[in-house]
Design an enzyme around this catalytic site. Structure first.
Site, PDB file in Angstrom:
ATOM      1  N   SER A   1       0.538   3.692   7.929  1.00 42.44           N
ATOM      2  CA  SER A   1       1.754   3.365   7.195  1.00 42.44           C
ATOM      3  C   SER A   1       1.681   1.986   6.527  1.00 42.44           C
ATOM      4  O   SER A   1       0.921   1.792   5.589  1.00 42.44           O
ATOM      5  CB  SER A   1       2.960   3.476   8.137  1.00 42.44           C
ATOM      6  OG  SER A   1       4.170   3.447   7.444  1.00 42.44           O
TER       7      SER A   1
ATOM      8  N   LYS B   1      -0.769   7.965   6.901  1.00 38.85           N
ATOM      9  CA  LYS B   1       0.675   8.190   6.962  1.00 38.85           C
ATOM     10  C   LYS B   1       1.299   7.561   5.722  1.00 38.85           C
ATOM     11  O   LYS B   1       1.496   6.360   5.651  1.00 38.85           O
ATOM     12  CB  LYS B   1       1.248   7.580   8.246  1.00 38.85           C
ATOM     13  CG  LYS B   1       2.646   8.082   8.632  1.00 38.85           C
ATOM     14  CD  LYS B   1       3.745   7.345   7.931  1.00 38.85           C
ATOM     15  CE  LYS B   1       5.114   7.737   8.443  1.00 38.85           C
ATOM     16  NZ  LYS B   1       6.208   7.100   7.682  1.00 38.85           N
TER      17      LYS B   1
ATOM     18  N   ASP C   1      -7.588  -1.798  -3.802  1.00 36.82           N
ATOM     19  CA  ASP C   1      -7.459  -1.358  -5.191  1.00 36.82           C
ATOM     20  C   ASP C   1      -7.430  -2.520  -6.169  1.00 36.82           C
ATOM     21  O   ASP C   1      -7.816  -2.373  -7.337  1.00 36.82           O
ATOM     22  CB  ASP C   1      -6.182  -0.520  -5.363  1.00 36.82           C
ATOM     23  CG  ASP C   1      -6.367   0.909  -4.878  1.00 36.82           C
ATOM     24  OD1 ASP C   1      -7.440   1.207  -4.300  1.00 36.82           O
ATOM     25  OD2 ASP C   1      -5.447   1.724  -5.055  1.00 36.82           O
TER      26      ASP C   1
END
Length: 553
Positions: free
Chosen positions: A295, A320, A306
């Protein structure tokens, strides 16, 4: 006889007020909901008035809500009023209690540490004390568990609890009256310099206070010469999304996308960007993750990967990526309704695949990854070529669930044994370390941590004493298992002794000494240190290879 439908009625009203008719796709869907409610009420009424035995309608309602939600995604869930309190306490920055850390050994509760300046410390309770009774309720025996202990020791601040205690080396029972107070809870477990340029921060979960704790730890490390950082998110189950986003903002330069969400329509769509000048935007960063990082942890790892800001080291994270909105029902229970999905800046969905209503299959994912060898070999990681994305600098990363590391580190099972598992399950290692620290307090207090690290050795005599304690706990000795786990056990004893001594000496909440002792045993951390050249390239804006089918490690 009237039918009691408090939860269903509250559920309907709250959903209606919050999201309106359009959420259900117009008037026709609202009509379907109304028909469903009418049918459900009719069935409950018939059960309550005509069923042969007495039943609890409230229990039937609670059960049926849970079964209904099982037809949805794995993370939409219902919490009873009792469950709500327990769940929220995990994310709060503190709780009301007496300020002790305890250990249960041989059906007895031992005080591991009385928080300096806390309620227990104020009345004279010490490390090693045995808790016999709390307000007349026995805390000895097989029925003693954490739930019972919490129920007796925690309570509203200002309230009192009478404790009966036997001190180590004594037989008489001492009585203490402790006034409960607010006890701070911390989510940053460690923050220290590993050498003159490398800092380490361990984040256990994302709670109310995590961002403030992180800023404090990061600022402290920077004042000590921080040039490169290891951010350890292994085993971190997540928590507050905004705290994770703010943490990323301290490491990533302005106007970069951190995460976005996409739901039904646009009501719950969002984008979060960095906005402020961060404390540590330029030095090299490595993030440690594993299969239990979930999460909010994945938001941090995904954003930094990224944006080519950090090297991710470890194993693929949990996966998640569904956003739950907590909706409090009128009786204090809570519905956590999935309203959108998380996506990393490159467009990857963090959520691993699932089928509606098939929660058992979803929960077996961990087992399947284990059987498939993914925890032990990067070759076993399955990449979906249709879910290929690129980072800001053009590195290839994959969607399909979780964050795949740039550098893979296999799970170390060389020291696992049944004997070790039982030592942990019965708290034997922790109890031995506590006893040793208390019995040798004067000598250990004289040492600096640097001297302790060099001089303190867990010798054979100490290991023999540990085995005797294990026998008392009815753990069967296995020479083969012992040999397999011995070095790991020695490391744990030394780390726990250090923790017991220096937390008491420094009045710090951080477990720095514990983690510093274990650094040499931590293969993932050691692998991270060996790959800082890649993290430094990322910090300079240079390209590094990611873990792909064409570039396995």
């Amino acid at each position: 006889m009237s039918v009691r439908l408090p939860i269903i009625i509250a559920f309907t009203l709250v959903i209606g007020m919050l999201v309106g008719a359009n959420f259900f796709g117009g008037q026709s869907r609202m009509n379907n909901v109304a028909k469903g409610i009418a049918k459900y009420r009719e069935v409950l009424s018939l059960v309550e008035t005509n069923y042969v035995d007495s039943v609890s309608t409230d229990s039937l309602v609670e059960f049926s809500i849970k079964k209904m939600l099982e037809k949805l995604d794995p993370h939409t869930s219902y919490f009873s009023t009792e469950d709500v309190a327990a769940a929220r306490s995990q994310l709060e920055s503190g709780f009301d209690g007496i300020g002790i850390e305890f250990n249960v050994f041989n059906d007895t509760v031992y005080v591991v540490n009385a928080m300096v300046g806390g309620p227990s410390d104020a009345v004279g309770i010490k490390s090693g004390d045995r808790l016999i009774k709390a307000d007349g309720v026995s805390l000895i025996g097989q029925k003693v568990n954490s739930s019972l202990i919490f129920s007796k020791l925690r309570g509203p601040r200002g309230s009192e609890v009478n404790l009966e205690i036997v001190r180590n080396g004594e037989s008489k029972v001492r009585t203490f009256t402790v006034t409960r107070d607010r006890i701070p809870s911390y989510s940053i477990n460690a923050g220290f310099m590993m050498d003159n340029q490398t800092g380490y921060i361990k984040v256990d979960r994302f709670t109310e206070s995590t961002y403030d704790e992180f800023k404090k730890a990061l600022t402290s490390l920077k004042s000590q010469g921080l040039k490169r950082l290891v951010l350890d998110l292994r085993g971190n189950p997540g928590g507050y999304k905004d705290r994770a986003e703010k943490m990323v903002d301290e490491l990533l330069s302005d106007d970069r996308l951190i995460v976005y969400t996409d739901g039904k329509g646009t009501k719950f769509d969002s984008q979060t960007f960095t906005r402020q000048e961060g404390i540590f935007e330029k030095g090299a960063v490595i993030v440690l993750v594993d299969e239990n990082s979930a999460s909010a942890s994945e938001i941090v790892a995904g954003a930094l990967q990224d944006n080519d800001r950090a090297l991710i080291v470890g194993r693929r994270s949990f996966g998640k990526g569904l956003v739950q909105m907590p909706i409090t029902l009128h009786d204090g229970s809570e519905l956590r309704l999935t309203i959108s999905r998380y996506y990393t800046p490159s467009g990857r969905s963090i959520q691993k695949p699932y089928s509606l209503g098939k929660e058992e299959d979803y929960e077996k994912d961990y087992e399947q990854r284990l059987k498939g060898g993914e925890f032990f070999s990067s070759d076993s990681i399955k990449f979906n070529e249709k879910l290929k994305y690129k980072t800001v600098a053009g590195r290839i990363v994959y969607g399909g669930g979780g964050i795949t590391p740039d550098v893979f580190v296999a799970r170390d099972t060389t020291y696992y044994s049944k004997y070790l598992t039982e030592l942990f399950s019965k708290n034997v290692i922790r109890e031995y370390a506590l006893n040793y620290a208390n019995n040798n307090l004067k000598a250990l207090d004289k040492l600096s941590f640097k001297d302790f690290s060099k001089q303190f050795v867990v010798n054979d005599a100490m290991m023999a004493d540990l085995q005797k304690l294990a026998t008392q706990a009815k753990i069967k000795y296995s020479a083969k298992d012992y040999e397999r786990s011995a070095n790991y056990i020695r490391g744990q004893i030394k780390a726990l002794v250090a923790r017991n001594i220096w937390q008491r000496k420094t009045n710090r909440t951080l477990n720095n000494e514990y983690y510093q002792v274990l650094m040499s045993f931590d293969e993932t951390l050691q692998k991270a240190l060996q790959n800082f050249d890649k993290a430094e390239k990322l910090a300079r804006g240079e390209m590094v290879e990611t873990l792909t089918h064409s570039g396995k490690q």
